[in-house]
Motif scaffolding. Structure first.
Motif, mmCIF file in Angstrom:
data_model
loop_
_atom_site.group_PDB
_atom_site.id
_atom_site.type_symbol
_atom_site.label_atom_id
_atom_site.label_comp_id
_atom_site.label_asym_id
_atom_site.label_seq_id
_atom_site.Cartn_x
_atom_site.Cartn_y
_atom_site.Cartn_z
ATOM 1 N N VAL A 7 0.737 -1.270 -0.140
ATOM 2 C CA VAL A 7 -0.102 0.004 -0.230
ATOM 3 C C VAL A 7 0.662 1.177 -0.072
ATOM 4 O O VAL A 7 1.748 1.359 1.004
ATOM 5 N N LEU A 8 0.430 2.243 -0.909
ATOM 6 C CA LEU A 8 1.178 3.577 -0.889
ATOM 7 C C LEU A 8 0.313 4.500 -0.466
ATOM 8 O O LEU A 8 -0.897 4.470 -1.301
ATOM 9 N N LEU A 9 0.337 5.217 0.500
ATOM 10 C CA LEU A 9 -0.690 6.169 1.033
ATOM 11 C C LEU A 9 -0.138 7.527 0.480
ATOM 12 O O LEU A 9 0.929 7.962 0.627
ATOM 13 N N LEU A 10 -1.014 8.077 -0.166
ATOM 14 C CA LEU A 10 -0.885 9.449 -0.748
ATOM 15 C C LEU A 10 -1.909 10.537 -0.270
ATOM 16 O O LEU A 10 -2.970 10.480 0.001
ATOM 17 N N VAL A 11 -1.176 11.697 0.290
ATOM 18 C CA VAL A 11 -1.955 12.470 1.080
ATOM 19 C C VAL A 11 -1.766 13.897 0.249
ATOM 20 O O VAL A 11 -0.806 14.293 0.044
ATOM 21 N N SER A 12 -2.806 14.655 -0.074
ATOM 22 C CA SER A 12 -2.822 15.902 -0.697
ATOM 23 C C SER A 12 -3.920 16.891 -0.577
ATOM 24 O O SER A 12 -4.951 16.591 0.317
ATOM 25 N N LYS A 13 -3.593 18.127 -0.819
ATOM 26 C CA LYS A 13 -4.684 19.053 -0.365
ATOM 27 C C LYS A 13 -4.943 20.345 -1.630
ATOM 28 O O LYS A 13 -6.184 20.389 -1.877
ATOM 29 N N ASP A 14 -3.999 20.581 -2.349
ATOM 30 C CA ASP A 14 -4.095 21.713 -3.189
ATOM 31 C C ASP A 14 -4.089 21.298 -4.637
ATOM 32 O O ASP A 14 -3.498 20.102 -4.867
ATOM 33 N N MET A 15 -4.228 22.057 -5.566
ATOM 34 C CA MET A 15 -4.388 21.674 -7.117
ATOM 35 C C MET A 15 -3.276 21.237 -7.611
ATOM 36 O O MET A 15 -2.995 20.222 -8.249
ATOM 37 N N GLY A 16 -1.995 21.996 -7.187
ATOM 38 C CA GLY A 16 -0.788 21.768 -7.595
ATOM 39 C C GLY A 16 -0.194 20.289 -7.099
ATOM 40 O O GLY A 16 0.479 19.632 -7.771
ATOM 41 N N GLY A 17 -0.620 20.036 -5.796
ATOM 42 C CA GLY A 17 -0.434 18.837 -5.434
ATOM 43 C C GLY A 17 -0.765 17.647 -6.223
ATOM 44 O O GLY A 17 -0.523 16.730 -6.387
ATOM 45 N N ALA A 18 -2.342 17.810 -6.337
ATOM 46 C CA ALA A 18 -3.033 16.949 -7.169
ATOM 47 C C ALA A 18 -2.384 16.774 -8.449
ATOM 48 O O ALA A 18 -2.528 15.791 -9.167
ATOM 49 N N ASN A 19 -1.890 17.737 -9.092
ATOM 50 C CA ASN A 19 -1.489 17.725 -10.401
ATOM 51 C C ASN A 19 -0.095 16.728 -10.623
ATOM 52 O O ASN A 19 0.041 16.182 -11.429
ATOM 53 N N VAL A 20 0.417 16.551 -9.603
ATOM 54 C CA VAL A 20 1.802 15.626 -9.342
ATOM 55 C C VAL A 20 1.488 14.461 -8.797
ATOM 56 O O VAL A 20 2.093 13.110 -9.178
ATOM 57 N N GLY A 21 0.457 14.378 -7.925
ATOM 58 C CA GLY A 21 0.055 13.289 -7.244
ATOM 59 C C GLY A 21 -0.786 12.273 -7.897
ATOM 60 O O GLY A 21 -0.406 10.956 -7.929
ATOM 61 N N ILE A 22 -1.681 12.722 -8.867
ATOM 62 C CA ILE A 22 -2.654 11.853 -9.580
ATOM 63 C C ILE A 22 -1.833 11.201 -10.731
ATOM 64 O O ILE A 22 -1.910 9.902 -10.565
ATOM 65 N N PRO A 23 -0.682 11.714 -11.601
ATOM 66 C CA PRO A 23 -0.134 10.807 -12.080
ATOM 67 C C PRO A 23 0.696 9.726 -11.675
ATOM 68 O O PRO A 23 0.948 8.783 -12.122
ATOM 69 N N LEU A 24 1.501 10.094 -10.249
ATOM 70 C CA LEU A 24 2.174 9.024 -9.784
ATOM 71 C C LEU A 24 1.222 8.184 -9.239
ATOM 72 O O LEU A 24 1.530 6.750 -9.483
ATOM 73 N N ALA A 25 0.174 8.381 -8.768
ATOM 74 C CA ALA A 25 -0.845 7.041 -8.142
ATOM 75 C C ALA A 25 -1.311 6.393 -9.424
ATOM 76 O O ALA A 25 -1.515 5.261 -9.485
ATOM 77 N N GLN A 26 -1.523 7.005 -10.530
ATOM 78 C CA GLN A 26 -1.807 6.085 -11.916
ATOM 79 C C GLN A 26 -0.925 5.146 -12.246
ATOM 80 O O GLN A 26 -1.054 3.818 -12.456
ATOM 81 N N GLU A 27 0.502 5.644 -12.064
ATOM 82 C CA GLU A 27 1.685 4.882 -12.486
ATOM 83 C C GLU A 27 1.585 3.497 -11.281
ATOM 84 O O GLU A 27 2.235 2.402 -11.857
ATOM 85 N N ALA A 28 1.535 3.815 -10.037
ATOM 86 C CA ALA A 28 1.864 3.144 -9.216
ATOM 87 C C ALA A 28 0.907 1.859 -9.235
ATOM 88 O O ALA A 28 1.088 0.550 -8.986
ATOM 89 N N ILE A 29 -0.513 2.164 -9.657
ATOM 90 C CA ILE A 29 -1.656 1.390 -9.876
ATOM 91 C C ILE A 29 -1.308 0.649 -10.914
ATOM 92 O O ILE A 29 -1.332 -0.939 -10.854
ATOM 93 N N LYS A 30 -0.600 1.032 -12.229
ATOM 94 C CA LYS A 30 -0.314 0.169 -13.238
ATOM 95 C C LYS A 30 0.886 -0.842 -12.891
ATOM 96 O O LYS A 30 0.964 -2.063 -13.303
ATOM 97 N N ALA A 31 1.776 -0.500 -12.068
ATOM 98 C CA ALA A 31 2.826 -1.399 -11.474
ATOM 99 C C ALA A 31 2.561 -2.499 -10.628
ATOM 100 O O ALA A 31 3.379 -3.240 -10.006
ATOM 101 N N GLY A 32 1.321 -2.259 -10.045
ATOM 102 C CA GLY A 32 0.988 -3.247 -9.237
ATOM 103 C C GLY A 32 0.430 -3.044 -7.527
ATOM 104 O O GLY A 32 0.418 -3.955 -6.799
ATOM 105 N N TYR A 33 0.648 -1.759 -7.398
ATOM 106 C CA TYR A 33 0.762 -1.486 -6.079
ATOM 107 C C TYR A 33 -0.725 -0.867 -5.794
ATOM 108 O O TYR A 33 -1.748 -0.541 -6.437
ATOM 109 N N LYS A 34 -1.044 -1.037 -4.485
ATOM 110 C CA LYS A 34 -2.392 -0.519 -3.826
ATOM 111 C C LYS A 34 -2.251 0.917 -3.418
ATOM 112 O O LYS A 34 -1.124 1.255 -2.882
ATOM 113 N N ILE A 35 -3.127 1.786 -3.648
ATOM 114 C CA ILE A 35 -3.045 3.126 -3.606
ATOM 115 C C ILE A 35 -4.241 3.710 -2.511
ATOM 116 O O ILE A 35 -5.569 3.236 -2.941
ATOM 117 N N ALA A 36 -3.678 4.181 -1.373
ATOM 118 C CA ALA A 36 -5.001 4.754 -0.536
ATOM 119 C C ALA A 36 -4.785 6.403 -0.706
ATOM 120 O O ALA A 36 -3.803 6.900 -0.430
#
Length: 351
Positions: A7-36
């Protein structure tokens, strides 16, 4: 090393954080990790729009609509292999979960969307994913060699490269350039703008031609200034003496205007990056209040790209037409690289 299925836990608040966090979360899911994902503020809606089901969703503005979440309890239940936080202002859950990761000795990763934002959290990161070498140097200055740093690129560059410029905007800027020769954009928001405009006025008086397009942040214009007027009213009044050399284009989006203008003036806004990517000059109007705001928010008093010569700086009156020239293209290529979430994930996997 983390393993597939962790499990990779991702915590975010602002738009800038979402802009970098979402692509990372998507890549992690493709690679077989669980995302919270735990999100608050504007980031929450951004994650939901991207198809994520949030583990927890906070309010849009915790300072106006407070809520509580037991970060220690959540981390204890989820047992993530890594905690990744973005770094918003004012910081809230991102710092709480950083502290929780430190407490449980779980690797903590800071995912930056701007220079110096690691200073917003008092938690101790094991890895900082930074936007360029300037950002990495700032991280080293803070933590030394004990914290790893990986340069993963600047998401603003990705977004700007996809920018579509409406034909209507092209025509408006073309008309203004035919009338005034040079087109300047001034993009700003916050209490320091009045001081910036006072300096900008002195510069305009020394500049024989050119039209100024002010772009005031919508969050600021209706706030009450110390004068009792709204900031928007105060700022327009300050520029009134220049008549039609100041053009208010309310129906136009800001980024396409910046992409077409000869020079963009701001404080330390990402719109300066927009100008540079489109090979136009970017200038920071660095008044004392701007420097104080920069220090409060990101820990420096001069835009980070001033030191490498990409962003220019105005601190005293001068002819603005001096800035109408192409910036250093080699430096743009070196410092303004697009964000690569795959590089970010590889750095996390190497922890």
């Amino acid at each position: 090393m983390i393993a597939k299925g962790d499990v990779l836990l991702l915590v975010s608040k602002d738009m800038g954080g979402a802009n970098v966090g979402i692509p990372l979360a998507q890549e992690a899911i493709k690679a077989g990790y669980k995302i919270a994902v735990i999100a608050e503020g504007l980031a929450a809606g951004k994650y939901e729009d991207a198809g994520f089901r949030l583990y927890f969703k906070g309010t849009t503005d915790f300072s106006e609509e407070s809520f509580s979440l037991d970060a220690m309890g959540v981390v204890e239940r989820l047992k993530p292999a890594v905690v990744v936080t973005t770094l918003s202002v004012p910081i809230n859950l991102e710092q709480s979960f950083g502290f929780a990761a430190n407490n449980f000795r779980i690797p903590l990763v800071f995912l930056e969307d701007f220079w110096g934002v690691h200073l917003r959290s008092q938690a101790k990161p094991d890895l900082v994913l930074s936007i360029d070498q300037v950002g990495a140097d700032l991280v080293y200055r803070k933590y030394g060699s004990l914290t790893r740093t990986k340069i993963v690129g600047n998401y603003t560059v990705n977004r700007i490269r996809e920018l579509k410029i409406p034909e209507e905007t092209r025509e408006v800027v073309k008309r203004l350039r035919n009338m005034f020769d040079k087109v300047f954009v001034f993009a700003a928001g916050g209490a320091h703008v009045s001081e910036q405009i006072q300096l900008l006025k002195k510069c305009l008086r020394q500049t024989s031609d050119g039209v100024l397009i002010p772009r005031f942040h919508p969050k600021s214009v209706n706030l009450t200034a110390p004068s009792g007027k709204t900031f928007g009213e105060e700022w327009r009044e300050l520029l009134k003496e220049f008549g039609d050399r100041v053009a208010y284009l309310e129906s136009q989006a800001t980024e396409p205007l910046v992409a077409l203008a000869d020079v963009t003036f701001s404080d330390f806004s990402t719109l300066l990056t927009t100008a540079l990517v489109f090979k136009h000059q970017a200038v920071s109007i660095a008044t004392p209040m701007v420097r104080q705001t920069m220090m409060n928010e990101v820990g420096f008093t001069t835009h980070p790209l001033v030191g490498v010569g990409l962003v220019k700086e105005v601190g005293e009156p001068r002819d603005l037409s001096e800035f109408v020239k192409e910036p250093d293209l080699l430096s743009i290529h070196e410092y303004l690289c697009p964000y690569d979430p795959r590089e970010a994930l590889r750095a996390i996997e190497a922890l």
